[in-house]
Design an enzyme around this catalytic site. Structure first.
Site, PDB file in Angstrom:
ATOM      1  N   TYR A  32       0.835  -1.202   0.000  1.00  0.00           N
ATOM      2  CA  TYR A  32       0.000   0.000   0.000  1.00  0.00           C
ATOM      3  C   TYR A  32       0.869   1.251   0.000  1.00  0.00           C
ATOM      4  O   TYR A  32       0.632   2.198  -0.763  1.00  0.00           O
ATOM      5  CB  TYR A  32      -0.923  -0.020   1.215  1.00  0.00           C
ATOM      6  N   GLU A  54     -11.832   5.693   5.342  1.00  0.00           N
ATOM      7  CA  GLU A  54     -11.271   6.445   6.471  1.00  0.00           C
ATOM      8  C   GLU A  54     -12.256   6.453   7.637  1.00  0.00           C
ATOM      9  O   GLU A  54     -11.864   6.356   8.803  1.00  0.00           O
ATOM     10  CB  GLU A  54     -10.924   7.878   6.058  1.00  0.00           C
ATOM     11  N   TRP A  62      -5.361   0.612  10.141  1.00  0.00           N
ATOM     12  CA  TRP A  62      -5.545   0.727   8.696  1.00  0.00           C
ATOM     13  C   TRP A  62      -5.360  -0.626   8.025  1.00  0.00           C
ATOM     14  O   TRP A  62      -6.001  -0.925   7.015  1.00  0.00           O
ATOM     15  CB  TRP A  62      -4.575   1.754   8.122  1.00  0.00           C
TER      16      TRP A  62
END
Length: 202
Positions: A32, A54, A62
């Protein structure tokens, strides 16, 4: 995997590339970071997806969100705002029964609310132009992780403006994380191999 730490806290991987510690803890986060984080996103669907993810990340890691990303895309019809805007209570029930995503009623409701707000915002130029209008004049140049802030005047203003347009789960901290993720600021640490890669701040 052989890794060493630089003086400013970057992790030097076996490939010779320096990354922050958070991007060196798993192959998923590394991929990522290497390919997506901090790269410009300027299309409505892409920005709606990132706003939604988010919001779902709030209170979680995350990496948890990334592991469920494809499931989220299936559940939310590839984050098509028009389709999500039409979700009814039966869709909410379906999503709450879907163990492949993060099942949180408030966050699911926020995704639907924000899809509807995204559609409405087209009358004012659209989500992409709206968000990117808050790009700061300069970008930070953090030397260490401690130098990276969690909000900025622009993220505070963006959060306030989005809320005025009917968006939810768009606080200043969440909006700063969005700004980092989509290249509106370059918070790659000085010395990272990704610093300056977005082209936004070249």
């Amino acid at each position: 995997m052989t890794q060493t730490m630089t003086e400013n806290g970057l992790i030097l991987g076996e490939d010779g590339r320096a990354r922050p510690a958070w991007a060196s803890t798993s192959p998923l986060l590394r991929e990522y970071y290497d390919t997506e984080w901090g790269m410009p996103v300027r299309d409505e669907t892409g920005l709606y997806e990132r706003l939604t993810l988010e919001a779902f990340q709030s209170g979680l890691s995350w990496e948890t969100v990334l592991r469920k990303r494809e499931a989220f895309r299936r559940a939310f019809h590839d984050f098509d705002p028009d389709r999500v805007a039409r979700f009814a209570e039966t869709d909410v029930a379906r999503l709450l029964d879907d163990a492949t995503i993060i099942r949180n009623r408030r966050k699911i409701a926020a995704a639907i609310t924000n899809a509807r707000a995204t559609v409405e915002l087209r009358g004012k130029g659209g989500l992409a132009d709206f968000i990117w209008a808050f790009q700061p004049e300069t970008t930070p140049a953090p030397e260490t992780w401690a130098d990276i802030r969690s909000t900025s005047p622009e993220s505070v203003a963006l959060a306030k403006a989005l809320k005025k347009e009917g968006f939810v789960f768009v606080g200043p901290t969440t909006m700063y994380a969005l700004m980092q993720a989509i290249g509106m600021v370059d918070d790659h640490l000085v010395g990272s191999w990704r610093r300056g890669s977005s082209g936004v701040w070249a």
